[in-house]
Design a protein around this motif. Structure first.
Motif, PDB file in Angstrom:
ATOM      1  N   ASP A  88       5.211   3.675  52.517  1.00 59.70           N
ATOM      2  CA  ASP A  88       5.308   3.111  53.867  1.00 59.70           C
ATOM      3  C   ASP A  88       5.486   4.180  54.950  1.00 59.70           C
ATOM      4  O   ASP A  88       5.543   3.875  56.130  1.00 59.70           O
ATOM      5  N   LEU A  89       5.540   5.463  54.558  1.00 62.07           N
ATOM      6  CA  LEU A  89       5.666   6.546  55.526  1.00 62.07           C
ATOM      7  C   LEU A  89       4.296   7.142  55.827  1.00 62.07           C
ATOM      8  O   LEU A  89       3.462   7.286  54.943  1.00 62.07           O
ATOM      9  N   ARG A 147      -4.901  12.898  54.676  1.00 65.84           N
ATOM     10  CA  ARG A 147      -5.485  13.296  53.388  1.00 65.84           C
ATOM     11  C   ARG A 147      -4.467  14.072  52.558  1.00 65.84           C
ATOM     12  O   ARG A 147      -4.328  13.852  51.359  1.00 65.84           O
ATOM     13  N   ALA A 148      -3.749  14.995  53.188  1.00 64.59           N
ATOM     14  CA  ALA A 148      -2.754  15.790  52.469  1.00 64.59           C
ATOM     15  C   ALA A 148      -1.637  14.905  51.928  1.00 64.59           C
ATOM     16  O   ALA A 148      -1.150  15.101  50.816  1.00 64.59           O
ATOM     17  N   TRP A 149      -1.242  13.912  52.689  1.00 65.28           N
ATOM     18  CA  TRP A 149      -0.169  13.008  52.282  1.00 65.28           C
ATOM     19  C   TRP A 149      -0.602  12.140  51.100  1.00 65.28           C
ATOM     20  O   TRP A 149       0.184  11.832  50.225  1.00 65.28           O
ATOM     21  N   ASP A 150      -1.889  11.777  51.081  1.00 65.35           N
ATOM     22  CA  ASP A 150      -2.420  10.936  50.004  1.00 65.35           C
ATOM     23  C   ASP A 150      -2.777  11.719  48.750  1.00 65.35           C
ATOM     24  O   ASP A 150      -3.043  11.134  47.711  1.00 65.35           O
TER      25      ASP A 150
END
Length: 120
Positions: free
Chosen positions: A5-6, A107-110
């Motif tokens: 959720d972030l 993209r980096a977070w995923d």
């Protein structure tokens, strides 16, 4: 991912010789000026005071050494404030860079590697 959720969000500011020229607040203000053609109304839309709006515009103009807006006094047709062509290009460049940065962050977070490295 531990925190689905972030969403990452970066604050972007373009500076010249250490002086902030345009950031999120200024971009919101300039975008509003471009649409409503009034610094007073744009300031209200951007959630800042008229004085803060003028100060931000003057700081940009001083840092860049050129005008960012052109104001025409009122009269029968009413007054208007418009962005200079150069200011429109600056705003578009800022918005494009911000969009690209947000895409990179998303993209980096995923990426599974990012999650694994964060836990190290």
């Amino acid at each position: 991912m531990q925190f689905p959720d972030l969403i990452p969000h970066a604050l972007l500011t373009l500076t010249k010789r250490g002086v902030a020229v345009i950031g999120e607040r200024e971009a919101r203000l300039l975008d509003a000026v471009d649409r409503v053609r009034s610094i007073k109304d744009a300031a209200a839309e951007a959630g800042i005071s008229y004085r803060t709006a003028w100060s931000a515009i003057q700081q940009m103009e001083q840092a860049l050494g050129r005008p960012m807006v052109v104001s025409r006094a009122g009269g029968p047709g009413g007054g208007a404030t418009t962005l200079t062509d150069e200011c429109r290009r600056l705003l578009a460049s800022y918005q494009d860079l911000r969009r690209r940065l947000e895409e990179i962050l998303a993209r980096a977070w995923d990426t599974p590697d990012a999650t694994a490295q964060a836990g190290d």
